[in-house]
Write an enzyme that holds these catalytic residues in place. Structure first.
Site, PDB file in Angstrom:
ATOM      1  N   ASP A   1     -23.864   6.997   3.450  1.00 29.14           N
ATOM      2  CA  ASP A   1     -23.280   8.107   4.216  1.00 29.14           C
ATOM      3  C   ASP A   1     -22.089   8.712   3.479  1.00 29.14           C
ATOM      4  OD1 ASP A   1     -24.957   8.165   6.441  1.00 29.14           O
ATOM      5  OD2 ASP A   1     -23.776   6.712   7.570  1.00 29.14           O
TER       6      ASP A   1
ATOM      7  N   SER B   1       7.257   4.975  -4.750  1.00 34.47           N
ATOM      8  CA  SER B   1       6.333   3.851  -4.971  1.00 34.47           C
ATOM      9  C   SER B   1       6.222   3.495  -6.446  1.00 34.47           C
ATOM     10  CB  SER B   1       4.952   4.233  -4.441  1.00 34.47           C
ATOM     11  OG  SER B   1       3.976   3.350  -4.949  1.00 34.47           O
ATOM     12  N   SER B   2       6.128   2.201  -6.731  1.00 39.58           N
ATOM     13  CA  SER B   2       5.985   1.772  -8.127  1.00 39.58           C
ATOM     14  C   SER B   2       4.677   2.275  -8.731  1.00 39.58           C
ATOM     15  CB  SER B   2       6.067   0.246  -8.218  1.00 39.58           C
ATOM     16  OG  SER B   2       5.057  -0.353  -7.429  1.00 39.58           O
TER      17      SER B   2
ATOM     18  N   HIS C   1      -4.091  -3.042  -0.863  1.00 39.73           N
ATOM     19  CA  HIS C   1      -4.653  -4.335  -1.263  1.00 39.73           C
ATOM     20  C   HIS C   1      -5.489  -4.869  -0.098  1.00 39.73           C
ATOM     21  CE1 HIS C   1      -2.052  -5.453  -4.949  1.00 39.73           C
ATOM     22  NE2 HIS C   1      -1.830  -4.180  -4.679  1.00 39.73           N
TER      23      HIS C   1
ATOM     24  N   HIS D   1      -7.234  -6.038  -9.749  1.00 38.35           N
ATOM     25  CA  HIS D   1      -6.112  -5.465  -9.020  1.00 38.35           C
ATOM     26  C   HIS D   1      -6.564  -5.138  -7.582  1.00 38.35           C
ATOM     27  CE1 HIS D   1      -2.706  -2.202  -9.070  1.00 38.35           C
ATOM     28  NE2 HIS D   1      -2.606  -3.040  -8.073  1.00 38.35           N
TER      29      HIS D   1
ATOM     30  N   GLY E   1       0.835  -1.188   0.000  1.00 38.03           N
ATOM     31  CA  GLY E   1       0.000   0.000   0.000  1.00 38.03           C
ATOM     32  C   GLY E   1       0.869   1.237   0.000  1.00 38.03           C
ATOM     33  N   ASN E   2       0.283   2.362  -0.353  1.00 34.08           N
ATOM     34  CA  ASN E   2       1.040   3.616  -0.347  1.00 34.08           C
ATOM     35  C   ASN E   2       0.075   4.791  -0.318  1.00 34.08           C
ATOM     36  OD1 ASN E   2       0.444   4.121  -3.358  1.00 34.08           O
ATOM     37  ND2 ASN E   2       1.554   2.179  -3.410  1.00 34.08           N
TER      38      ASN E   2
ATOM     39  N   SER F   1       9.282   3.053  -2.419  1.00 38.40           N
ATOM     40  CA  SER F   1       8.866   1.704  -2.838  1.00 38.40           C
ATOM     41  C   SER F   1       9.454   0.617  -1.938  1.00 38.40           C
ATOM     42  CB  SER F   1       9.327   1.466  -4.280  1.00 38.40           C
ATOM     43  OG  SER F   1       8.904   0.200  -4.720  1.00 38.40           O
ATOM     44  N   GLY F   2       8.591  -0.271  -1.459  1.00 35.61           N
ATOM     45  CA  GLY F   2       9.049  -1.483  -0.780  1.00 35.61           C
ATOM     46  C   GLY F   2       9.668  -1.284   0.589  1.00 35.61           C
TER      47      GLY F   2
ATOM     48  N   HIS G   1      -3.477   3.848  -2.154  1.00 33.54           N
ATOM     49  CA  HIS G   1      -3.637   2.551  -2.801  1.00 33.54           C
ATOM     50  C   HIS G   1      -3.342   1.470  -1.765  1.00 33.54           C
ATOM     51  CE1 HIS G   1      -3.456  -0.756  -5.536  1.00 33.54           C
ATOM     52  NE2 HIS G   1      -2.147  -0.913  -5.447  1.00 33.54           N
TER      53      HIS G   1
ATOM     54  N   TYR H   1     -24.273  16.684  10.286  1.00 31.15           N
ATOM     55  CA  TYR H   1     -23.414  15.696  10.927  1.00 31.15           C
ATOM     56  C   TYR H   1     -22.085  16.369  11.239  1.00 31.15           C
ATOM     57  CZ  TYR H   1     -20.848  11.412  11.854  1.00 31.15           C
ATOM     58  OH  TYR H   1     -20.098  10.438  12.470  1.00 31.15           O
TER      59      TYR H   1
END
Lengths: 232, 232, 232, 232
Positions: free
Chosen positions: B120, B74-75, B97, B171, B28-29, B45-46, B95, B229
């Site tokens: 909402d 990040s890739s 997963h 993806h 994720g990033n 990245s990584g 992003h 709200y």
């Protein structure tokens, strides 16, 4: 400081929601009522749980009017007010979007009584109130939600003193009880029962409700005249 | 230190991902944009989350060119760059997963609006962008992913200012918002809504979408002109 | 202290299993090999994780004979020994009974490649080795398990350098890698992919595998000649 | 202080239940027996786990009569008493409403032996005792539950020394063992096996039981004459 006790009770009960895994962000609220003074303390709207303090709990009367507090009360405040006004024996109300109970709400199905975990707490299926008419939704929505809850119980012949939880169709659960702490307890029980009922149907799609004798045995041993569960 | 603010914002937002259970390892990033300077800060990245510092956030411009930083960004950097360039009102992109949102992405299905937890936050089904043509995949993949996201929204008649989340088919999800923190919030909401929609269909395979009046009521009370709200 | 490095590596990798939620009690083991000395360090059998120390790791050669240590090595030691002996490029092996990967093992199905989370790590379906013949089970069971794993990869035309994970039918997963730490990483990835694939099929029972171009793109950007993921 | 040892054992075993995620609130209880003195120590009814102390464990004889303690023992005490009285080789009993095992109980199905995680602990399907006749339910319910458990094992030709767990239909699981600690271990194993069996059937609805050779191999390597698992 006439409202200190219910502010403290509402604060502590609200803080239980994230600990019990029942809320994401601010998706839930608890109130605690003082029937002598005719008011309840409720979570302020949209304030993260880790920023809450007892003093931030807003004091509202049973018509939904803010009596004390600078913050706006929960957007669901009118639903709480309606229930406190009409149900004289409750002292706490909880609303969450807990995962399994909300999923059941989205199906519009009642949760069938499949086991003793359910029957330890109520003898009926957990009711799901139907969605409201469009006119009610577009009108005083949160106020009408309170009546929708009361009407759903009445239509099914259920008493709020026994059935302390309901699903609101397409929305999410409400629970209540003699205290805010008991109402939170009921929210956690509902979530556990909702998960188990979901799994039960997945494992065996044609399963039957618990038979009447077993429902009564488990409910009565905790709640009947000769109850022998617990230390009271 | 002209980029210190967005580095700090990107760092804090990235660190929320493991706390919210949205990432395994480095899957994720998050980025945070500074529109005055035309750049954004993004996770390298990584690099494991527990080795991150604000200084390690890489500064990239809206063409995807690294402006500051020794680490490789990040890739997915080019996807972020494309979205920042074309969507002028966003300040953060995420992003992940995350489990349920990724499972929905793998089915190529939009997530139907089954309840108020969804309404909402947005009134439409959460869109799933179709997988790209082979030529786009073999070409400038991450750059094309940005256009695939924009085109999917446009084809469905959705505005990025309202629909702040999308599934990329086969993806995983992307979310965005006015700030990096809001984009992370959206990722957590998407994951919760994705789990609830999955459970809803398991419990009742023939359930219906929320009706229009209820969708509008919930969306408007949080986002409309008369929103009530929260505390703003 | 010629084995100190692999004892430390095996210890640290074993301790990752409970932290990653991959084991209940002692249902898992990790080993770390030293190819120069032709030995590996492996968890002692049945010892709870919170009682482990680096010194308790048992040193075993590639024939499965204990070289150093007073404790009995993992009951799966011979499986590790066979794999180290025949696969010259691996330095670590993990066996767990993680929930979702084990459930897939129990179905005897390969895990289809449904998304990029899978393709980021391997291009094939995750193979499931069939259960062994009764004679092999009654014979040198753990030794034969090693060959069953190797044969299943060979029969499917897969290389152990790319496919670093397998399900053993009716049993549970094994993973491996250049280091013990990488093998543990692979176990966590397998569990996440197994959960996502399960959910994918639940949400849409007729979903398709990822297309070849997308599989290749994701695998190559992490593992190909022009890989651009990470900092190496 | 003749009962100090079993009070301590029962206390420690009870405290494991919330740590292992097997109970919500007070939905579970553990007892530890002293066969020399013909008594067992059991959790007091309805007392939250974080208020427990060893001294609060109630001492009860095998007829179910309280021997020492001011608190009321668990409402399930008579079930424990019956099992201790008739099964001479057990020293601990656990009752929980753990999620997956309870869901299986609610379906009235036995849990099929689908894998080695199951066969490592028992060779049979995990039995589900049918619900009792109405007369038994309305009579001495908890006492009859003990006989229902014993009869279900006998009817299926199972020995309590091997099969240390059972589902009570429409209710929830009971487990036992030589010690309270072993009985808690069995409750956690049962919950894990119940979850895996559920997932297995979801992933592949037509899966087969583990074949006999593999069941025997895994059971015998842990429990047979030539067992080689663990350090004993």
């Amino acid at each position: 400081m006439p409202y200190q006790d219910i502010q403290q009770a509402a604060y502590e009960a609200n803080m239980q929601l994230p600990k019990l895994g029942l809320v994401l962000f601010t998706f839930g609220n608890v109130s605690a009522a003082d029937r002598q003074q005719g008011v309840f303390a409720i979570k302020p709207s949209g304030v993260p749980y880790d920023e809450l303090t007892p003093e931030k709990m807003v004091i509202v009367d049973f018509e939904g009017k803010t009596v004390q507090g600078n913050l706006r009360p929960s957007s669901d405040t009118l639903t709480h007010a309606v229930l406190y006004k009409h149900w004289e024996n409750i002292g706490g109300i909880v609303h969450t979007h807990s995962t399994y109970a909300t999923a059941w709400s989205q199906t519009l199905r009642d949760i069938p009584v499949y086991g003793t975990t359910h029957a330890d707490h109520l003898t009926a299926d957990i009711p799901c109130a139907p969605p409201m008419d469009d006119a009610m939704i577009k009108g005083n929505y949160e106020y009408e939600t309170g009546f929708q809850i009361m009407n759903a119980l009445r239509d099914k012949g259920l008493r709020y003193e026994e059935v302390e939880m309901i699903l609101v169709g397409n929305h999410a659960p409400f629970t209540w009880g003699k205290t805010a702490s008991k109402a939170v307890y009921n929210s956690a029980v509902l979530e556990a029962v909702a998960q188990m009922a979901y799994l039960t149907e997945q494992i065996y799609s044609d399963c039957s409700r618990l038979k009447a004798s077993l429902i009564q045995k488990h409910y009565q041993r905790k709640h009947g005249d000769g109850a022998y569960y617990g230390q009271d």
